[in-house]
Design an enzyme around this catalytic site. Structure first.
Site, PDB file in Angstrom:
ATOM      1  N   TYR A  32       5.019  27.378  63.406  1.00 45.52           N
ATOM      2  CA  TYR A  32       5.256  26.103  63.617  1.00 45.52           C
ATOM      3  C   TYR A  32       5.677  25.879  65.152  1.00 45.52           C
ATOM      4  CZ  TYR A  32      10.107  26.535  64.188  1.00 45.52           C
ATOM      5  OH  TYR A  32      11.688  26.843  64.311  1.00 45.52           O
ATOM      6  N   ARG A  51       2.428  28.627  73.341  1.00 44.29           N
ATOM      7  CA  ARG A  51       3.453  29.845  72.656  1.00 44.29           C
ATOM      8  C   ARG A  51       3.610  29.878  70.887  1.00 44.29           C
ATOM      9  NH1 ARG A  51       9.296  27.603  72.203  1.00 44.29           N
ATOM     10  NH2 ARG A  51       8.775  25.718  71.524  1.00 44.29           N
ATOM     11  N   ARG A  97       0.512  33.834  43.977  1.00 45.05           N
ATOM     12  CA  ARG A  97       1.496  34.233  44.612  1.00 45.05           C
ATOM     13  C   ARG A  97       1.007  35.994  44.971  1.00 45.05           C
ATOM     14  NH1 ARG A  97       6.265  37.227  44.871  1.00 45.05           N
ATOM     15  NH2 ARG A  97       7.166  37.026  45.849  1.00 45.05           N
ATOM     16  N   HIS A  99       2.092  39.184  48.098  1.00 41.13           N
ATOM     17  CA  HIS A  99       2.331  39.499  49.180  1.00 41.13           C
ATOM     18  C   HIS A  99       0.576  39.827  50.383  1.00 41.13           C
ATOM     19  CE1 HIS A  99       6.291  40.097  47.252  1.00 41.13           C
ATOM     20  NE2 HIS A  99       6.804  39.957  48.488  1.00 41.13           N
ATOM     21  N   LYS A 146       7.610  31.806  66.742  1.00 38.08           N
ATOM     22  CA  LYS A 146       7.983  30.699  66.185  1.00 38.08           C
ATOM     23  C   LYS A 146       7.733  30.415  64.336  1.00 38.08           C
ATOM     24  CE  LYS A 146       9.427  26.201  68.334  1.00 38.08           C
ATOM     25  NZ  LYS A 146      11.234  26.402  67.304  1.00 38.08           N
ATOM     26  N   GLU A 178      21.246  33.778  71.439  1.00 30.09           N
ATOM     27  CA  GLU A 178      20.983  32.033  71.509  1.00 30.09           C
ATOM     28  C   GLU A 178      21.302  30.945  70.417  1.00 30.09           C
ATOM     29  OE1 GLU A 178      16.358  31.348  71.056  1.00 30.09           O
ATOM     30  OE2 GLU A 178      16.588  33.018  69.009  1.00 30.09           O
ATOM     31  N   LEU A 202      13.499  33.101  71.231  1.00 29.76           N
ATOM     32  CA  LEU A 202      12.831  32.513  71.680  1.00 29.76           C
ATOM     33  C   LEU A 202      12.454  31.877  72.908  1.00 29.76           C
ATOM     34  CD1 LEU A 202      10.126  30.757  69.879  1.00 29.76           C
ATOM     35  CD2 LEU A 202      11.634  28.665  70.011  1.00 29.76           C
TER      36      LEU A 202
HETATM   37  N1  PDD Z   1      13.647  24.956  67.787  1.00 26.54           N
HETATM   38  N2  PDD Z   1      15.656  28.563  70.179  1.00 26.54           N
HETATM   39  C1  PDD Z   1      15.447  28.923  69.124  1.00 26.54           C
HETATM   40  C2  PDD Z   1      15.663  29.732  67.589  1.00 26.54           C
HETATM   41  C3  PDD Z   1      14.193  27.580  68.962  1.00 26.54           C
HETATM   42  O1  PDD Z   1      14.453  27.041  67.492  1.00 26.54           O
HETATM   43  C4  PDD Z   1      14.639  26.247  69.753  1.00 26.54           C
HETATM   44  C5  PDD Z   1      13.233  25.316  69.424  1.00 26.54           C
HETATM   45  C6  PDD Z   1      14.468  27.072  70.608  1.00 26.54           C
HETATM   46  C7  PDD Z   1      13.952  25.467  72.611  1.00 26.54           C
HETATM   47  O2  PDD Z   1      13.139  25.603  72.548  1.00 26.54           O
HETATM   48  P1  PDD Z   1      12.502  24.679  72.708  1.00 26.54           P
HETATM   49  O3  PDD Z   1      12.814  24.703  75.037  1.00 26.54           O
HETATM   50  O4  PDD Z   1      10.751  25.674  73.011  1.00 26.54           O
HETATM   51  O5  PDD Z   1      12.493  23.663  72.353  1.00 26.54           O
HETATM   52  C8  PDD Z   1      15.131  28.141  71.155  1.00 26.54           C
HETATM   53  C9  PDD Z   1      12.782  23.222  67.490  1.00 26.54           C
HETATM   54  C10 PDD Z   1      13.857  22.348  68.577  1.00 26.54           C
HETATM   55  C11 PDD Z   1      13.800  23.016  66.163  1.00 26.54           C
HETATM   56  O6  PDD Z   1      13.186  24.252  65.833  1.00 26.54           O
HETATM   57  O7  PDD Z   1      12.914  21.976  65.508  1.00 26.54           O
END
Ligand code: PDD
Length: 284
Positions: A32, A51, A97, A99, A146, A178, A202
């Site tokens: 996502y 990304r 379903r 895997h 992501k 993070e 990320l």
């Molecule tokens: N998440 N690290 C993680 C684990 C994140 O899920 C996010 C953002 C970031 C920051 O990335 P960016 O600056 O590109 O938004 C760092 C989004 C906002 C979410 O999951 O809703």
């Protein structure tokens, strides 16, 4: 009206239906993006789409969407304004379903919008500083993807809430990585530090812009390992994300950071960001 996008159609949210055999539902087999749009203009849209390409390629989901067109139309159908756009691509619905998957599956593409406030327009005084806890990073080693498999992120955020604070920071082998949905920065003696980009975090779009703005405005910065002691003894701690911008953290694990107030380097960064944002909205 809340209009969403699903597999080629724009339709009211309550009419959008996904199969129970969709792999996104069964396995979290999906990726996502979350992209803010301010007055119809995407915040670093190309970087977000790059990304997304990276995530799709990494998990071998087909990448055939005309993302620019889908997102622009969705934002327009939801009235423009300040919106956070959520875009999810699952591996698709195999009708059972299992895997194992077949490469011929058609991805499920879903997008929706939520109104957001223009953090930059409202000024630094409107930003509410956060308190955080540090928790063990139990995620996999591909946090650069992501993925919608967010159980560890969800659980630590809930733990933070249970402990009366708003954010959880991950630590792996005594290195801060993070936050639950944000990147991490600290300031010590005027220098900005953030964990290096790797598959343990990320690659945040906001993180990248913070570093660009630091560079442009001669704030010294380093991408380095950060341990717990360094975090607690920092003069300032911030977190960043597309939807929240750059937010100061004034307490970690019950210990006050700096003087317990948003610091001067954060104030500067906020102004640089706000100026960047104003330019974006003027279409410059
Ligand atoms: N998440 N690290 C993680 C684990 C994140 O899920 C996010 C953002 C970031 C920051 O990335 P960016 O600056 O590109 O938004 C760092 C989004 C906002 C979410 O999951 O809703």
């Amino acid at each position: 009206m809340n209009i969403v996008y699903l597999n080629g159609e724009f339709l009211p949210a309550d009419e959008a239906k996904v199969s129970v055999f969709d792999r996104g539902f069964l396995f979290g087999d999906s990726v996502y993006e979350v992209i803010p749009f301010y007055q119809g203009v995407g915040f670093r849209l190309q970087a977000h789409l790059e990304r997304l390409n990276h995530s799709l390629r990494a998990v071998r989901i087909k990448n055939e969407g005309n993302w620019n067109e889908i997102l622009d139309t969705l934002v327009w159908k939801n009235g423009g304004g300040n919106l956070s756009v959520y875009l999810q691509v699952t591996r698709g619905n195999a009708g059972k379903r299992s895997h194992a998957y077949d490469d011929s599956l058609e991805p499920t593409v879903f997008a929706c919008c939520t109104p957001i406030k223009d953090v930059w327009g409202e000024g630094a005084e409107s930003v509410v500083p956060l308190k955080a806890i540090v928790t063990e990073d139990l995620r996999w080693h591909r946090c650069d993807i992501k993925s919608t498999c967010l159980l560890p992120n969800i659980l630590v955020l809930q733990q933070a809430k249970d402990e009366g604070v708003q954010e959880a920071l991950f630590s792996r082998n005594d290195k801060l990585t993070e936050g639950s949905a944000c990147n991490l920065f600290l300031v010590k003696r005027g220098v900005l530090y953030t964990p290096k980009r790797s598959s343990e975090i990320l690659g945040g779009i906001t993180r990248e812009l913070v570093l660009e703005l630091a560079d442009k405005h001669a704030i010294q910065f380093q991408e380095v390992d950060i341990d717990y002691e360094q975090l607690l003894s920092a003069d300032e701690v911030w977190v960043s994300s597309s939807t929240r911008g750059v937010v100061p953290v004034v307490e970690v694990d019950g210990q006050v950071i700096g003087d317990g107030h948003p610091g001067p380097i954060w104030q500067k960064m906020f102004e640089f960001f706000a100026a960047f944002q104003r330019k974006l909205m003027r279409g410059e």
